[in-house]
Design an enzyme around this catalytic site. Sequence first.
Site, PDB file in Angstrom:
ATOM      1  N   SER A  40       7.510  23.839  26.753  1.00  0.00           N
ATOM      2  CA  SER A  40       7.293  23.663  25.318  1.00  0.00           C
ATOM      3  C   SER A  40       5.795  23.814  25.053  1.00  0.00           C
ATOM      4  O   SER A  40       5.103  22.888  24.677  1.00  0.00           O
ATOM      5  CB  SER A  40       7.794  22.293  24.853  1.00  0.00           C
ATOM      6  OG  SER A  40       7.054  21.244  25.453  1.00  0.00           O
ATOM      7  N   HIS A 153      13.510  20.643  27.889  1.00  0.00           N
ATOM      8  CA  HIS A 153      13.525  20.286  29.312  1.00  0.00           C
ATOM      9  C   HIS A 153      14.913  19.953  29.849  1.00  0.00           C
ATOM     10  O   HIS A 153      15.047  19.546  31.001  1.00  0.00           O
ATOM     11  CB  HIS A 153      12.599  19.082  29.573  1.00  0.00           C
ATOM     12  CG  HIS A 153      11.163  19.389  29.311  1.00  0.00           C
ATOM     13  ND1 HIS A 153      10.195  18.427  29.250  1.00  0.00           N
ATOM     14  CD2 HIS A 153      10.527  20.569  29.091  1.00  0.00           C
ATOM     15  CE1 HIS A 153       9.015  18.998  29.004  1.00  0.00           C
ATOM     16  NE2 HIS A 153       9.190  20.283  28.899  1.00  0.00           N
ATOM     17  N   GLU A 162      11.090  13.625  25.365  1.00  0.00           N
ATOM     18  CA  GLU A 162      10.806  12.665  26.432  1.00  0.00           C
ATOM     19  C   GLU A 162      10.926  11.228  25.940  1.00  0.00           C
ATOM     20  O   GLU A 162      10.443  10.905  24.859  1.00  0.00           O
ATOM     21  CB  GLU A 162       9.381  12.902  26.984  1.00  0.00           C
ATOM     22  CG  GLU A 162       9.182  14.346  27.415  1.00  0.00           C
ATOM     23  CD  GLU A 162       7.768  14.705  27.836  1.00  0.00           C
ATOM     24  OE1 GLU A 162       6.961  13.787  28.070  1.00  0.00           O
ATOM     25  OE2 GLU A 162       7.494  15.913  27.947  1.00  0.00           O
ATOM     26  N   GLU A 203      11.846  17.164  34.372  1.00  0.00           N
ATOM     27  CA  GLU A 203      10.814  16.205  34.760  1.00  0.00           C
ATOM     28  C   GLU A 203      11.399  14.989  35.490  1.00  0.00           C
ATOM     29  O   GLU A 203      10.762  13.939  35.576  1.00  0.00           O
ATOM     30  CB  GLU A 203      10.000  15.786  33.530  1.00  0.00           C
ATOM     31  CG  GLU A 203       9.267  16.989  32.927  1.00  0.00           C
ATOM     32  CD  GLU A 203       8.265  16.651  31.846  1.00  0.00           C
ATOM     33  OE1 GLU A 203       8.286  15.514  31.332  1.00  0.00           O
ATOM     34  OE2 GLU A 203       7.462  17.532  31.508  1.00  0.00           O
ATOM     35  N   ASP A 240       7.873  11.355  23.588  1.00  0.00           N
ATOM     36  CA  ASP A 240       7.245  12.636  23.252  1.00  0.00           C
ATOM     37  C   ASP A 240       8.289  13.407  22.472  1.00  0.00           C
ATOM     38  O   ASP A 240       9.285  13.871  23.025  1.00  0.00           O
ATOM     39  CB  ASP A 240       6.813  13.416  24.503  1.00  0.00           C
ATOM     40  CG  ASP A 240       6.189  14.762  24.134  1.00  0.00           C
ATOM     41  OD1 ASP A 240       6.066  15.058  22.928  1.00  0.00           O
ATOM     42  OD2 ASP A 240       5.828  15.522  25.055  1.00  0.00           O
ATOM     43  N   GLU A 281       4.152  10.874  20.997  1.00  0.00           N
ATOM     44  CA  GLU A 281       3.410  12.131  21.160  1.00  0.00           C
ATOM     45  C   GLU A 281       4.052  13.231  20.314  1.00  0.00           C
ATOM     46  O   GLU A 281       5.279  13.274  20.186  1.00  0.00           O
ATOM     47  CB  GLU A 281       3.457  12.494  22.651  1.00  0.00           C
ATOM     48  CG  GLU A 281       2.788  13.790  23.038  1.00  0.00           C
ATOM     49  CD  GLU A 281       2.927  14.031  24.543  1.00  0.00           C
ATOM     50  OE1 GLU A 281       2.933  13.046  25.318  1.00  0.00           O
ATOM     51  OE2 GLU A 281       3.057  15.201  24.942  1.00  0.00           O
ATOM     52  N   ASP A 308      -0.549  16.614  21.553  1.00  0.00           N
ATOM     53  CA  ASP A 308      -0.406  17.499  22.721  1.00  0.00           C
ATOM     54  C   ASP A 308      -0.499  18.944  22.233  1.00  0.00           C
ATOM     55  O   ASP A 308      -1.565  19.547  22.259  1.00  0.00           O
ATOM     56  CB  ASP A 308       0.928  17.201  23.419  1.00  0.00           C
ATOM     57  CG  ASP A 308       1.296  18.218  24.488  1.00  0.00           C
ATOM     58  OD1 ASP A 308       0.435  19.012  24.875  1.00  0.00           O
ATOM     59  OD2 ASP A 308       2.463  18.237  24.937  1.00  0.00           O
ATOM     60  N   LYS A 333      -4.018  18.147  29.450  1.00  0.00           N
ATOM     61  CA  LYS A 333      -3.346  19.041  30.392  1.00  0.00           C
ATOM     62  C   LYS A 333      -4.361  20.092  30.826  1.00  0.00           C
ATOM     63  O   LYS A 333      -4.811  20.890  29.999  1.00  0.00           O
ATOM     64  CB  LYS A 333      -2.168  19.725  29.701  1.00  0.00           C
ATOM     65  CG  LYS A 333      -0.970  18.815  29.411  1.00  0.00           C
ATOM     66  CD  LYS A 333       0.025  19.537  28.519  1.00  0.00           C
ATOM     67  CE  LYS A 333       1.372  18.835  28.483  1.00  0.00           C
ATOM     68  NZ  LYS A 333       2.233  19.389  27.394  1.00  0.00           N
ATOM     69  N   HIS A 361       1.013  15.934  33.453  1.00  0.00           N
ATOM     70  CA  HIS A 361       1.573  17.055  34.209  1.00  0.00           C
ATOM     71  C   HIS A 361       2.110  18.094  33.224  1.00  0.00           C
ATOM     72  O   HIS A 361       2.001  17.929  32.008  1.00  0.00           O
ATOM     73  CB  HIS A 361       2.723  16.539  35.099  1.00  0.00           C
ATOM     74  CG  HIS A 361       3.884  16.004  34.293  1.00  0.00           C
ATOM     75  ND1 HIS A 361       5.155  15.847  34.804  1.00  0.00           N
ATOM     76  CD2 HIS A 361       3.965  15.597  32.995  1.00  0.00           C
ATOM     77  CE1 HIS A 361       5.954  15.378  33.875  1.00  0.00           C
ATOM     78  NE2 HIS A 361       5.261  15.212  32.772  1.00  0.00           N
ATOM     79  N   LYS A 384       1.084  10.496  32.422  1.00  0.00           N
ATOM     80  CA  LYS A 384       2.521  10.780  32.426  1.00  0.00           C
ATOM     81  C   LYS A 384       2.757  11.917  33.381  1.00  0.00           C
ATOM     82  O   LYS A 384       2.123  12.968  33.292  1.00  0.00           O
ATOM     83  CB  LYS A 384       3.051  11.077  31.016  1.00  0.00           C
ATOM     84  CG  LYS A 384       2.601  12.369  30.385  1.00  0.00           C
ATOM     85  CD  LYS A 384       3.557  12.756  29.241  1.00  0.00           C
ATOM     86  CE  LYS A 384       3.273  14.136  28.711  1.00  0.00           C
ATOM     87  NZ  LYS A 384       4.245  14.612  27.725  1.00  0.00           N
TER      88      LYS A 384
HETATM   89  P1  PGA Z   1       5.628  21.196  28.780  1.00  0.00           P
HETATM   90  O1  PGA Z   1       6.051  19.753  28.278  1.00  0.00           O
HETATM   91  O2  PGA Z   1       4.894  21.056  30.063  1.00  0.00           O
HETATM   92  O3  PGA Z   1       6.940  21.911  28.892  1.00  0.00           O
HETATM   93  O4  PGA Z   1       4.760  21.765  27.685  1.00  0.00           O
HETATM   94  C1  PGA Z   1       5.273  18.616  28.449  1.00  0.00           C
HETATM   95  C2  PGA Z   1       4.909  18.015  27.125  1.00  0.00           C
HETATM   96  O5  PGA Z   1       5.277  18.509  26.054  1.00  0.00           O
HETATM   97  O6  PGA Z   1       4.195  17.021  27.124  1.00  0.00           O
HETATM   98 ZN    ZN Z   2       4.159  16.887  24.810  1.00  0.00          ZN
END
Ligand code: PGA
Ligand code: ZN
Length: 424
Positions: A40, A153, A162, A203, A240, A281, A308, A333, A361, A384
């Site tokens: 995503s 996911h 999430e 995840e 999230d 998030e 994010d 990230k 991650h 996370k």
């Molecule tokens: P992604 O998801 O690594 O698939 O972008 C993680 C997130 O959205 O936090």
């Molecule tokens: Zn996110």
Amino acid sequence: LIEAVNAREILDSRGNPTVEVEVLLDDGIVQRAAVPSGASTGAFEAYELRDGDKSRYSGKGVLKAVAAVVDELGPAIEGVEASEQRIIDEILIETDGTENKSRTGANAILGVSLAVAKAAADSADLPLFRYLGGPNAHLLPVPLFNVINGGEHADNGIDFQEFFLAPIGAETYGESLRWGTEVYHVLKGELKSAGYNTGLGDEGGFAPDLPSNREGLDFLIRAIEKAGFTPGKEIAVGLDVAATEFYKDGVYTVEGKEWSVDTLVDYFADLVANFPIVTIEDALAEDDWDGWKKLTDAIGSKVQLVGDDLFVTNPKRLQQGIDLGVANSLLVKVNQIGTLSETLDAISLATRSGYTSMLSHRSGETEDTTIADLAVAVNAGQIKTGAPARSERVAKYNQLLRIEEDLGDAAVFAGRSAFPRFKG
Ligand code: PGA
Ligand code: ZN
């Protein structure tokens, strides 16, 4: 001094190719780093270069990025002192020459940047967290365990991506890991006895086909209680939403209905009033700045609102958010921005501006554990990295156990203090 840089194509946790880089120093030290990959992804992330050659890995090969490391990025930093991280990252950025790192690929650049840091740490005979953070690096982060996976996911009907357990009441990181893991196993039993599938998402969280997002939170609270913990006091929860994924032309489609931003803001305010939620998030979409402002004004004093896809670990996007008074936390990230130095810049801008930071991650991961060290190096207080299951997730949690042991009495677990806005 950097003597040679090598790269190869390896696989990530979804069976997709990714870049691994090896850096050799003139003192004989060799260290490697592997690059994660999102599903995503935010539209404003640095560019992940893939081959597009349909005859290999459905076009997802990374041989071009590997070649960019071997032919251009590596030679550009040969002979440079490995501890000169900022100079090296500058050289990498200039060698690429584009704003979003699209020519050589952010995946190529990040692999080099992280492998250089690890080699420099090893050469200085320091663990990575101490090399990067110095004597002040001693805060162990609260792990946010993503125990129910939805959205992009998982192949279920849950809109939100999430659902987290946050063991804020533990005394140590090690204890928080045990608490979260115990609840994870109880949750499996609860889902099973309610007739839900307990297969795992990307995840490591369960991916049941729940009828609503609220039901996911209900399951978390039941599992926390059944495992013998007090919701809110010992273990809080979080989300999230990854709302960009269900946003189109000003409309959010949630649970089969079309929601306006005002309805969604009210919905989140209601959730925060009824559940011990410490963090939400990407509650709204990456380009819905007006909506984000409404949301922050409505509940930003009570709950951590993390950007994010909104901020993509980019100091410029984050500055925009700070200026507008939008969100109050940065998701970090490393592959969204593509170098270690720029990642550190984003974190320090967040800290200076009263925003918290959560290390993260990606949904596509490897056995590389750099983010665990980074979380302690910057005293982020939050990380996370999935459920306490699947080795690419657990590798980071296990690395934090080693760091806590290494610090001994100097280790401090962030606990509740990591979430200054949480009153629940
Ligand atoms: P992604 O998801 O690594 O698939 O972008 C993680 C997130 O959205 O936090
Ligand atoms: Zn996110």
